[in-house]
Structure formats: structure tokens, C-alpha cells
Motif scaffolding. Structure first.
Motif, short mmCIF file in Angstrom:
data_model
loop_
_atom_site.label_atom_id
_atom_site.label_comp_id
_atom_site.label_asym_id
_atom_site.label_seq_id
_atom_site.Cartn_x
_atom_site.Cartn_y
_atom_site.Cartn_z
N UNK A 9 0.84 -1.19 0.00
CA UNK A 9 0.00 0.00 0.00
C UNK A 9 0.88 1.24 0.00
N UNK A 10 0.49 2.23 -0.81
CA UNK A 10 1.33 3.42 -0.95
C UNK A 10 0.59 4.73 -0.65
N UNK A 11 -0.73 4.75 -0.71
CA UNK A 11 -1.45 6.01 -0.46
C UNK A 11 -2.93 5.69 -0.23
N UNK A 12 -3.65 6.67 0.29
CA UNK A 12 -5.09 6.55 0.50
C UNK A 12 -5.82 7.30 -0.61
N UNK A 13 -6.79 6.65 -1.23
CA UNK A 13 -7.52 7.26 -2.35
C UNK A 13 -8.82 7.92 -1.91
N UNK A 14 -9.43 7.43 -0.86
CA UNK A 14 -10.68 8.03 -0.42
C UNK A 14 -11.40 7.12 0.55
N UNK A 15 -12.58 7.57 0.99
CA UNK A 15 -13.37 6.82 1.95
C UNK A 15 -14.84 7.05 1.67
N UNK A 16 -15.64 5.99 1.78
CA UNK A 16 -17.07 6.10 1.54
C UNK A 16 -17.86 5.31 2.55
N UNK A 17 -19.15 5.10 2.26
CA UNK A 17 -20.02 4.43 3.21
C UNK A 17 -19.65 2.98 3.45
N UNK A 18 -19.05 2.33 2.46
CA UNK A 18 -18.71 0.91 2.62
C UNK A 18 -17.33 0.70 3.19
N UNK A 19 -16.47 1.68 3.10
CA UNK A 19 -15.13 1.48 3.64
C UNK A 19 -14.13 2.44 3.04
N UNK A 20 -12.85 2.11 3.21
CA UNK A 20 -11.74 2.96 2.79
C UNK A 20 -11.09 2.36 1.55
N UNK A 21 -10.65 3.23 0.63
CA UNK A 21 -10.01 2.78 -0.61
C UNK A 21 -8.56 3.24 -0.61
#
Length: 631
Positions: free
Chosen positions: A17-29
Motif C-alpha cells: 500500500x502506498x497512499x489513501x484514495x478516499x473513503x465512503x459508506x462501505x469502507x476505505x479505498x
């Protein structure tokens, strides 16, 4: 895109894993890299779902099916672990903004981009449905625009969330209110046709900037999805031809993705299918990814003298990402200055000359039916086929009905004057006789008229009926023959007379004005109550009615003492102790009469004064006139 938080795992399964792309109702991407160097988007499911075995079972099943989906316009599922402490799913990473982000940045998409989008979405749904999946949550944030076309993500995953969990409960709805289908909003089982409805809503959003069903609240939006027809007046005719059948309330009336592709035909290859702002955003995101990949991988360790270099590495990533974002934003701002020129051409989806047409919308759907001029529906050949002889066509005071004069072969001197109505509300008739007309259930009721009624197969609240002042066998027989001819003509199509584009009669009166516009005028929350095909009432402590008043006399004169000027239109104000109305002539019809429109505000037993009702009626007329197409 953001750096990973200090202390976060840098490895999940076989993926770095290298970075966080975003977060929504179902979880983190998260952005990750596979062992063979491919980039992946790894979705870690919300911890609340991890405690529910039912979710894990559904997630496992849906992931297995999702891995069968392939195609140029989907982000393929590569791997998953439903049994991990935090379940996760890895799919191919595609750089680019979501459709929502792209429209926010670039504005409504131009014609070629819209067509490219429609082909991509239909192609993606073809592959998803071929695998036995229904996406169930096709929305702007689940469509990514890449350099070579759109990509649909998260297919099949919404199904795994449904059921009794710590987060959802029985009767809950999974999906996005402005883009789900009516059957999904009602909690009914969904089919692939549900995704087609969402495709239509996405296309309208891409062409206009907003959902066609957007309301002031989630309940209002859901109500619009289920009960209101989309306002498609602002769409280019080519977009409307595609979007309208997709947005049919009846799933069976919607085209399939394959039919959509046949309609659109082949797209012309392009290195730049989107507006320049979107391609600048894609380039900026690629640069951010490259920068994230170029930094050394942090080593997981306890705090020590090595902690400071670790912080420096994170700080370098933050600075690098900020510089790339600044570069992308600057580029987008410069390019956006040229956007207005391209938008002046209008927003359309062109079909190739050889492409077949889409299946026509359900002819009995109110959207289709309100456009039919009942006085131009039947001609001599239609009535001759029904064994009738047309003598003349007469105007009626209602636009959804027309009186036909039919010669009686047994007694030509006594024609039957039969009135055909295409959109009256259904009422119970105790003692009516049941029969079948053109395969549809009907009733016959005789009192001072012979009235034969067919329940509209697309909307059971409406009827198509005909009535005759002659109640003998010959009168009822002619009435039934006329109604059968009308049903057959509507069903088979052909040369059906319609109202011109500038007519108010083409529009759903309950969506012609936005709900919040009427509520702002009324100062309260209102309920919406359609009346037939062409009239709507908003009800509260007072009520507000909009619709055609009647067909005026050929002279088109507006006579009375209270003549108003409403936005440059000559109008007549009339009131009594219970209501106030404003009436005006909108356009001259083909039969030398006039389309007369009226708004009325009822006081409801003095809840407001008559003077206040007249003020609101004029304000309501101003709203309507501002939106009317110019005759």
C-alpha cells in the motif's frame, strides 16, 4: 489522494500500500501495488460489516461472481479476502476523476463526450449483466473517466451489504437516491433494467449537471424517482431520445444495454474524449501516483532514532502531492477559460445514420400519452377498419379528450357524437359490466350515457375511455369500436398526431415547476397530486393548481375587468370567496383555437385571504410563464 497515516499497515495480502484514495459508506479505498507491479485499488470494508457473518457470506459470493466480469469499461476485480479481520477487495486501479468530479470541474459534457460516456456505460452493463450481476449502485462516483473512456467500479458489491447487519436493517435501501430505479426505491426486487434506469439518470446528470430527480431532501428525491417524470426539456433532442426510454417507470419499457449500443453505433476513436479540464485532472492524478511510487517504502518499526527519517519521508510525500495538485489545478483553471465556447454548441448524443432506433417508450405511459393530440389520433382509415364512418372531428373543452362524430350505417341521418378521453382518473362504477378490448380489461356502464373504460396498463390510476349519449345497442357498439380503434392506434404507432414542441401539454405538470419553487411561494411543505395528464395540484393549508383551462374560442379574446400584465403576457384575473385564478392564452392551435392556461390558488375556507390568494396566483403564473417555451 493522501499519504497513509503513521502506523498504518503497508501490506495487505500480496499488495504493498502506498497512499489513501478516499473513503465512503462501505469502507476505505487505498492505492496499492501487486507483486507484478500492477496498480490496484484496494477497498477495506467498513469495520461494522466485519462482525456480521451474513455480510461475509454475501460478500464472498458477490466477489466470486464479480471476478467473472471483464471488459474495456469495467475495473476488473483481481483479488479479495472475505475472511480477513477487515474484509477487502482489490480491483484494477484506473486513474481519473469520477463523473461527479468531472462535471463539477468542467461543467456539462459536450456532445461527443456524452456519446462516448453512453457507449462506455452500456458496454460495462452488458458485461456486468452477462455475469449474472446487477450493479444496484450505478452513480456518478462509481464511474471513473480515464484517458480512453469511462470505467464502472464497485459492480455487484452493493448486493453484499443488503440484509440484517449492524449497519443496515430490514427494509433499508442500498443505493443513491437520485440515481436508483423506482423499483429499487420502493424496496422491490431489482433486475438489469434497474441499472438501465440509473444509466439514463447518469446521462441526464452529465448533460445538465444534476440528477433529473433531485429534490430538497432525500424523501423528496425518492418520491420524485417513484412518482415524477424527469424534466428533460433542457436536453438536446438526441440525448432525450436516449434518456427518456431509459427512465421509464416500468422496467419492461426500458431498452437493454445491447439496444442502447445498437442505437448509438460505433464511436469515433479519440485521444481526448473528454473536455481538457478532465484530461488535466487525469494527468495530475497520474503524476501524484508516480510520485507516491517513487518514494522509499517506510519500514515498520518502533519509535527510535529512525523515527525522524520516517517522518521526513511522509512529509516529502505530502509536499510532492501538494505540488502536483497545485499544478493540476492551475492547468484546469487555465483550460477552463476556453470551456464556454465548446458548451455553446449544446449537449447532444448523435446516433450514426445506419443505427437502428431505440424501442419506443410504452405508448400508454403518461409521458408518451400526454403528447398525443386526441383530435388527431384517429383518421378515416383507422375508423373504417373498425367499421365506422368518420364525419367530422370536434374540439372539446379538455385537451386530453376529443369528440368524434360517427355516422351510423343503419341511420346515416343520426350520427353518434362519441367523446374519447385519453387520461381521466379512475373512478369506481358499481354495476359496470366487464369486457375485454384489444386484450385489455374494460368496463361498460350505462346510465344517461354509454361509457366504456379501459384501465391504463402503464398507470392504473388513469383510464382511457369513450362515452356516447346514445345508450342503445348501436350507440354502445360504436363507442366500443372507437375505443378499440384508439387503443390499437396507440399500441401500433404510426402517424399519431402530437402536440407541437412549444405546447405546455407535452410536459408533466407536476414536474414543470420544481417542488421547492411552489413550496417557497406557499411558505409550507406541500403534497403533489396529479389530475389526469395535464393538470397538477400542490396541496397544503392552501392548494395551488396548474394546467390548461380549456380550448378557448377561435377569437382568442380575453375579456373582463381584471386584466393583468404578467411578465409581458396579457392575463385575466378572476376570484370568488374561495379562490383566485389567473388565465392567459399560450399559443394558437392548428384548429384555429387557443391553448389556454390557468393557475388557481384556493383559500381553503379562509386559511388565507382572497387578496393573498390573488397575489400568490399571479406569482405562480409568473413562474409558469418564465418556463414556458416560446410559441
Amino acid at each position: 489522494m493522501k499519504p497513509l497515516n503513521p502506523g498504518e499497515p503497508r501490506q495487505v495480502g500480496r499488495y504493498r500500500l502506498v497512499a489513501a484514495l478516499g473513503e465512503g459508506g462501505m469502507g476505505r479505498v487505498l492505492l496499492g501495488v501487486s507483486q507484478d507491479g500492477r496498480l490496484i485499488a484496494l477497498k477495506q470494508v467498513h469495520p461494522g460489516f466485519a462482525h456480521d457473518e451474513g455480510f461475509r457470506s454475501r460478500f464472498r459470493r458477490e466477489v466470486q461472481t464479480s471476478r467473472m466480469v471483464s471488459g474495456a469499461y469495467t475495473a476488473a476485480v483481481m483479488d479479495a479476502d472475505p475472511d480477513a479481520p477487515t474484509p477487502w477487495l482489490a480491483s484494477v486501479f484506473v486513474p481519473g476523476p469520477s463523473l461527479r468530479e468531472a462535471v463539477d470541474a468542467a461543467g456539462p459534457l459536450p456532445p461527443d463526450s456524452l456519446r462516448f460516456l453512453a457507449v462506455g456505460l452500456a458496454s460495462a452493463l452488458t458485461e456486468i449483466h452477462r455475469a449474472g450481476l446487477v450493479h444496484r449502485d450505478l452513480k456518478p462516483s462509481n464511474v471513473i473517466l480515464t484517458d480512453d473512456g469511462p470505467r464502472v467500479i464497485d459492480f455487484g458489491i452493493a448486493r453484499a451489504v443488503e440484509g440484517e447487519t449492524d449497519i443496515t436493517h430490514t427494509g433499508s435501501i442500498i443505493g443513491s437516491p437520485g440515481f436508483m430505479s423506482p423499483e429499487q426505491a420502493n424496496g422491490h426486487p431489482v433486475t438489469p433494467a434497474s441499472d438501465v434506469f440509473s444509466l439514463g439518470a447518469l446521462l441526464v446528470m452529465a448533460a445538465t449537471g444534476q440528477s433529473p430527480f433531485a429534490g430538497t431532501s432525500t424523501p423528496q428525491t425518492l418520491y420524485n424517482v417513484v412518482h415524477s417524470q424527469a424534466d428533460l426539456r433542457m436536453l438536446h433532442p438526441a440525448v432525450r431520445r436516449l434518456a427518456e426510454p431509459c427512465l421509464a417507470k416500468d422496467p419492461a419499457a426500458r431498452p437493454t444495454p445491447a439496444q442502447i449500443l445498437d442505437f448509438l453505433g460505433a464511436v469515433t476513436p479519440s485521444a481526448n474524449p473528454w473536455p481538457p479540464v478532465v484530461h488535466a485532472s487525469i494527468a495530475a492524478q497520474k503524476a501524484m501516483v508516480n510520485q507516491a511510487l517513487s518514494l522509499p517504502t517506510p519500514v515498520e518499526e518502533t519509535p527510535s532514532e529512525n523515527t525522524q527519517p520516517k517522518k521526513r519521508g511522509r512529509a516529502a510525500l505530502v509536499i510532492a502531492m501538494c505540488l502536483v495538485v497545485l499544478l493540476g489545478v492551475t492547468t484546469a483553471v487555465v483550460i477552463s477559460l476556453t470551456r464556454s465556447t465548446s458548451q455553446q454548441t449544446g449537449h447532444g448524443v448523435s446516433s450514426t445514420s445506419a443505427s437502428p432506433p431505440l424501442p419506443p417508450p410504452d405508448p400508454f405511459n403518461p409521458v408518451s400519452l400526454r403528447k398525443v393530440d386526441p383530435c388527431a389520433l384517429l383518421g378515416e382509415p383507422d375508423l373504417a377498419a373498425a367499421g365506422q364512418s368518420l364525419e367530422r372531428v370536434e374540439n372539446s373543452v379538455k385537451f386530453e379528450e376529443c369528440a368524434y362524430s360517427i355516422k351510423d350505417p343503419a341511420d346515416p341521418s343520426k350520427p353518434h357524437r362519441i367523446t374519447l378521453n385519453l387520461g381521466q382518473e379512475k373512478t369506481a362504477k358499481p354495476g359496470a359490466t366487464r369486457l375485454t378490448i384489444e386484450g385489455l380489461e374494460a368496463t361498460k356502464f350505462i346510465d344517461n350515457t354509454c361509457t366504456i373504460t379501459v384501465t391504463n396498463p402503464a398507470d392504473s390510476a388513469l383510464t382511457i375511455h369513450a362515452w356516447n349519449l346514445r345508450t342503445d345497442e348501436a350507440g354502445c357498439s360504436s363507442t366500443q369500436a372507437l375505443l378499440a380503434a384508439a387503443i390499437k392506434k396507440l399500441r401500433t404507432g404510426g402517424d399519431i398526431g402530437t402536440f407541437p414542441e412549444e405546447s405546455f401539454l407535452n410536459f408533466d405538470p407536476c414536474t414543470f415547476l420544481k417542488q421547492d419553487e411552489v413550496e417557497s411561494l406557499a411558505g409550507e411543505v406541500l403534497t403533489t397530486d396529479p389530475d389526469g395528464l395535464h393538470e397538477c395540484t400542490w396541496r397544503g393549508t392552501s392548494s395551488y393548481v396548474v394546467g390548461p383551462f380549456n380550448v378557448s374560442m377561435p377569437t382568442g379574446r380575453m375579456e373582463g375587468q381584471n386584466i393583468l400584465d404578467v411578465s409581458g403576457v396579457r392575463a385575466l384575473e378572476e376570484h370568488d370567496e374561495d379562490s383566485c385564478s389567473v388565465t392567459w392564452l399560450h399559443r394558437k392551435t392548428a384548429r384555429e383555437s387557443f391553448e389556454q392556461l390557468r393557475v388557481r390558488v384556493n383559500t381553503h375556507d379562509g386559511k388565507i385571504t382572497v387578496d393573498e390568494a390573488c397575489k400568490r396566483a399571479k406569482d405562480l403564473a409568473t413562474l409558469v410563464i418564465a418556463k414556458l417555451p416560446k410559441p
